[in-house]
Structure formats: structure tokens, C-alpha cells
Design a protein around this motif. Structure first.
Motif, mmCIF file in Angstrom:
data_model
loop_
_atom_site.group_PDB
_atom_site.id
_atom_site.type_symbol
_atom_site.label_atom_id
_atom_site.label_comp_id
_atom_site.label_asym_id
_atom_site.label_seq_id
_atom_site.Cartn_x
_atom_site.Cartn_y
_atom_site.Cartn_z
ATOM 1 N N ASP A 45 0.877 -1.293 0.195
ATOM 2 C CA ASP A 45 -0.052 -0.019 -0.059
ATOM 3 C C ASP A 45 0.904 1.192 -0.132
ATOM 4 O OD1 ASP A 45 -2.448 -1.572 0.024
ATOM 5 O OD2 ASP A 45 -2.339 -1.675 2.053
ATOM 6 N N SER A 46 1.797 1.172 0.868
ATOM 7 C CA SER A 46 2.621 2.562 0.911
ATOM 8 C C SER A 46 3.624 2.648 -0.550
ATOM 9 C CB SER A 46 3.971 2.154 2.025
ATOM 10 O OG SER A 46 3.082 2.372 3.344
ATOM 11 N N LEU A 47 3.729 1.408 -1.041
ATOM 12 C CA LEU A 47 4.721 1.516 -2.208
ATOM 13 C C LEU A 47 3.549 2.072 -3.343
ATOM 14 C CD1 LEU A 47 6.786 -1.741 -2.431
ATOM 15 C CD2 LEU A 47 7.526 0.468 -2.551
ATOM 16 N N ALA A 48 2.493 1.766 -3.346
ATOM 17 C CA ALA A 48 1.532 2.158 -4.652
ATOM 18 C C ALA A 48 1.323 3.763 -4.411
ATOM 19 C CB ALA A 48 0.408 1.401 -4.440
ATOM 20 N N ALA A 49 1.201 3.988 -3.212
ATOM 21 C CA ALA A 49 1.050 5.651 -2.879
ATOM 22 C C ALA A 49 2.255 6.319 -3.346
ATOM 23 C CB ALA A 49 0.437 5.701 -1.580
ATOM 24 N N PHE A 50 3.355 5.698 -2.834
ATOM 25 C CA PHE A 50 4.705 6.535 -3.121
ATOM 26 C C PHE A 50 4.736 6.597 -4.558
ATOM 27 C CE2 PHE A 50 9.193 6.498 -3.814
ATOM 28 C CZ PHE A 50 9.524 7.552 -3.235
ATOM 29 N N LEU A 51 4.477 5.531 -5.483
ATOM 30 C CA LEU A 51 4.636 5.607 -6.928
ATOM 31 C C LEU A 51 3.682 6.216 -7.697
ATOM 32 C CD1 LEU A 51 5.781 1.929 -7.229
ATOM 33 C CD2 LEU A 51 7.104 3.683 -7.768
ATOM 34 N N ALA A 52 2.475 6.472 -6.909
ATOM 35 C CA ALA A 52 1.502 7.285 -7.663
ATOM 36 C C ALA A 52 1.645 8.812 -7.706
ATOM 37 C CB ALA A 52 0.150 7.161 -7.057
ATOM 38 N N ASP A 53 2.648 9.441 -6.788
ATOM 39 C CA ASP A 53 2.843 10.811 -6.521
ATOM 40 C C ASP A 53 3.938 11.257 -7.526
ATOM 41 O OD1 ASP A 53 3.213 13.162 -5.478
ATOM 42 O OD2 ASP A 53 4.109 12.674 -3.414
ATOM 43 N N ASP A 54 3.615 11.928 -8.617
ATOM 44 C CA ASP A 54 4.326 12.596 -9.566
ATOM 45 C C ASP A 54 5.103 13.571 -9.004
ATOM 46 O OD1 ASP A 54 2.870 10.826 -11.009
ATOM 47 O OD2 ASP A 54 1.654 12.146 -12.112
ATOM 48 N N ASP A 55 4.996 14.193 -7.878
ATOM 49 C CA ASP A 55 5.721 15.264 -7.297
ATOM 50 C C ASP A 55 6.701 15.037 -6.589
ATOM 51 O OD1 ASP A 55 3.940 17.089 -8.948
ATOM 52 O OD2 ASP A 55 2.523 16.946 -7.165
ATOM 53 N N ASP A 56 6.792 13.793 -6.288
ATOM 54 C CA ASP A 56 8.130 13.432 -5.230
ATOM 55 C C ASP A 56 9.309 13.227 -6.170
ATOM 56 O OD1 ASP A 56 9.724 12.111 -3.179
ATOM 57 O OD2 ASP A 56 8.049 11.306 -2.313
ATOM 58 N N CYS A 57 10.437 13.925 -5.760
ATOM 59 C CA CYS A 57 11.606 13.687 -6.447
ATOM 60 C C CYS A 57 12.434 12.316 -6.136
ATOM 61 C CB CYS A 57 12.766 14.851 -6.029
ATOM 62 S SG CYS A 57 13.174 14.946 -4.165
#
Length: 300
Positions: A45-57
Motif C-alpha cells: 500500500d505504501s509503495l503504491a501511494a509513493f509511486l502514484a505521487d508525480d511530484d516526489d523527487c
């Protein structure tokens, strides 16, 4: 926008690269280790949310690790790269086409579970193309040695390893590689580690006619490193790491077992390539006693 004209090999290569990116979104155990060490606990779940965030460098850095040309793709396209000389201009054309095409890829866990679909960023697609070293060309002398000395089933793998090195070999480097391919049996268990070792030497700009001396000098370096590792280990048994570091001592770059293994590998390669290896005697632990005259010596 008008698409650039491409011949059949270039179109085929483009198609395989797109497929490689589309199928390349698999999280390896190594990448999961990086996530856990540098980012967070990698639950799905954490990975999916992280990968969905286009603005995170930090997401961009992770995608750069995930979308790395895999071995299967490289093996697949190598015969195509041999069939035609691909230029820098071809690379730029392929890059432009990829940037102008939306590529969507699924991201999977190591066990195959689907996490998320993402739109692959342009810079990831460009980096993917650059890492394939499409315009690199194999020296004819080395190609001839591979064709003659390397078993057919291993030739593509060897050429991929050379392409990944991405080096224009000096005459000494060419001579080393040709000798390896001519004299190293293709079924030897140390073939690929040996090739990696020879590639390390072949990247050097040093010019010498004595190819054996390159190996001999490296064995001397490994032996000195082994002696330093032994001394460091002995000192550590009498002291502690903090005290030794305060006194300016530093741990060696490799363990004793690793250094011994590398020396054994080097010995095997030297015997195969030159019929001999460098013999190095360990220093005596105690100084020799002075005997002024043979008649004064006491023998057991």
C-alpha cells in the motif's frame, strides 16, 4: 508532427525498447532493500501511494532503479545491434520518438503481484535508451576472437558484457581480451568472473607489451591488501574500532576471504592465459636468527 523516417532494423529496435520499458516495471529484491534502507518499509500500500505521487523527487530516483534495461532485453537486441551500425543520430531519433510517445507500464512486486500502472516519465525513457549503448561498436579483432574462440551459445552474452562496459579498448586492452577469448575454455566455471576481471584491466589506458605483468602486479596488490587485512584483524583483537580510528587506522577495502578468492580467480586465469602465475611467499612471522658459522648451528 512528422515522424522521422526509420529503416526496418531501427523500427524493430524501437519496438523492442518500448516493449522492454512496458515490461520492465518489476521491483527486485535489491530495489526493495534500497527502499527499506533509504525510504520506508516497503509494504504494497505504501509503495503504491509513493509511486502514484508525480511530484516526489525521491520517486524519480526509485523509478530510475526500477526501469533499468534487464539482461533478457539486452540479449534479445544484441543480434539486431550487430546487424546494422546504429549511430548517435539513431539514438537521438529513438529518444525523440519515445519522448513523444506515452508509455504506460505496470509495477509488480517480486512475486508478481501488481502494485500500480504508471505513465513512465520522459527522463526515464531517455535514460533507458542511453544505458543500452546502442551506438557502441565491437572492435573487429575482438569480434574475430569471440567468433573463433567462444562457444556459440555464449557469444551473445559475452558481447552484451562488452557493450555494457562501453569502452573503446586500447591496443593493450584488445590484446588482453583476444588472448582471453582464444585461450579460456568456454565451459570453465570461472569464465564470466574471469571476463569481468580481464575487462577491468582492459579499461586501463596503460600500454605495455608484457600482458602477464598486468596480472602479476594486480596479484601483488591483492597480496599487500591481504597482509594489511590480517594486521588490521590482529590489532582489532587487541584494541577496539574507535581507538584504532582515532589513531588513524582504517579497515581494509575487502575481507580476507574476498581477497583470497580474488587471488585464486586470478591464478586460474593466469594459468589458462599464460601457463603460469605469480608465486608470492608470505613474510615470516619471526625474524631469522643470525648464525655466524655453520658449525655453530644446532639442528634438531
Amino acid at each position: 508532427m512528422m515522424q522521422p523516417r526509420m529503416d526496418t532494423p531501427c523500427r524493430e529496435l524501437y519496438s523492442r525498447i518500448v516493449a522492454g520499458i512496458e515490461n520492465g516495471g518489476r521491483l527486485s529484491r535489491r530495489v526493495l532493500g534500497y527502499i527499506e534502507t533509504s525510504l520506508f518499509s516497503p509494504d504494497p500500500d505504501s509503495l503504491a501511494a509513493f509511486l502514484a505521487d508525480d511530484d516526489d523527487c525521491e520517486r524519480d530516483s526509485l523509478l530510475d532503479l526500477i526501469f533499468f534495461p534487464d539482461h533478457d532485453l539486452q540479449i534479445d537486441i544484441e543480434p539486431l545491434l550487430e546487424s546494422r551500425i546504429f549511430s548517435r543520430e539513431d539514438e537521438e531519433t529513438l529518444d525523440r520518438l519515445l519522448v513523444n510517445q506515452t508509455v504506460t507500464a505496470p509495477i509488480h512486486m517480486p512475486d508478481g503481484r501488481l502494485l500500480i500502472h504508471i505513465t513512465v516519465p520522459d527522463f526515464i525513457k531517455s535514460q533507458f535508451v542511453r544505458r543500452l549503448n546502442l551506438s557502441w561498436q565491437l572492435d573487429l579483432s575482438i569480434k574475430g576472437a569471440i567468433d573463433k574462440g567462444v562457444p556459440k551459445g555464449r557469444q551473445t552474452l559475452v558481447k552484451v558484457r562488452l557493450r555494457n562496459a562501453n569502452v573503446r579498448f586500447s591496443p593493450t586492452g584488445q590484446a588482453l581480451l583476444c588472448r582471453f577469448f582464444e585461450r579460456m575454455p568456454g565451459d570453465d566455471r570461472d569464465y564470466l568472473p574471469g571476463l569481468d576481471l580481464v575487462l577491468t584491466f582492459s579499461k586501463s589506458n596503460a600500454e605495455t607489451e608484457d600482458l602477464y605483468e598486468i596480472f602479476a602486479e594486480h596479484k601483488r596488490f591483492l597480496f599487500r591488501s591481504l597482509q594489511q587485512a590480517k594486521r588490521f584483524e590482529a590489532m582489532l583483537a587487541r584494541s577496539n574500532m574507535e581507538t584504532m580510528m582515532a589513531q588513524g587506522f582504517r579497515a581494509t577495502h575487502a575481507s580476507k576471504s574476498d581477497l583470497l578468492q580474488r587471488m585464486l580467480l586470478l591464478d586460474g586465469i593466469c594459468y589458462r592465459l599464460f601457463g603460469r602465475t605469480e608465486i608470492i611467499c608470505s613474510p615470516l612471522e619471526e625474524p631469522l636468527r643470525h648464525v655466524p658459522d655453520i658449525k655453530d648451528a644446532v639442528f634438531p
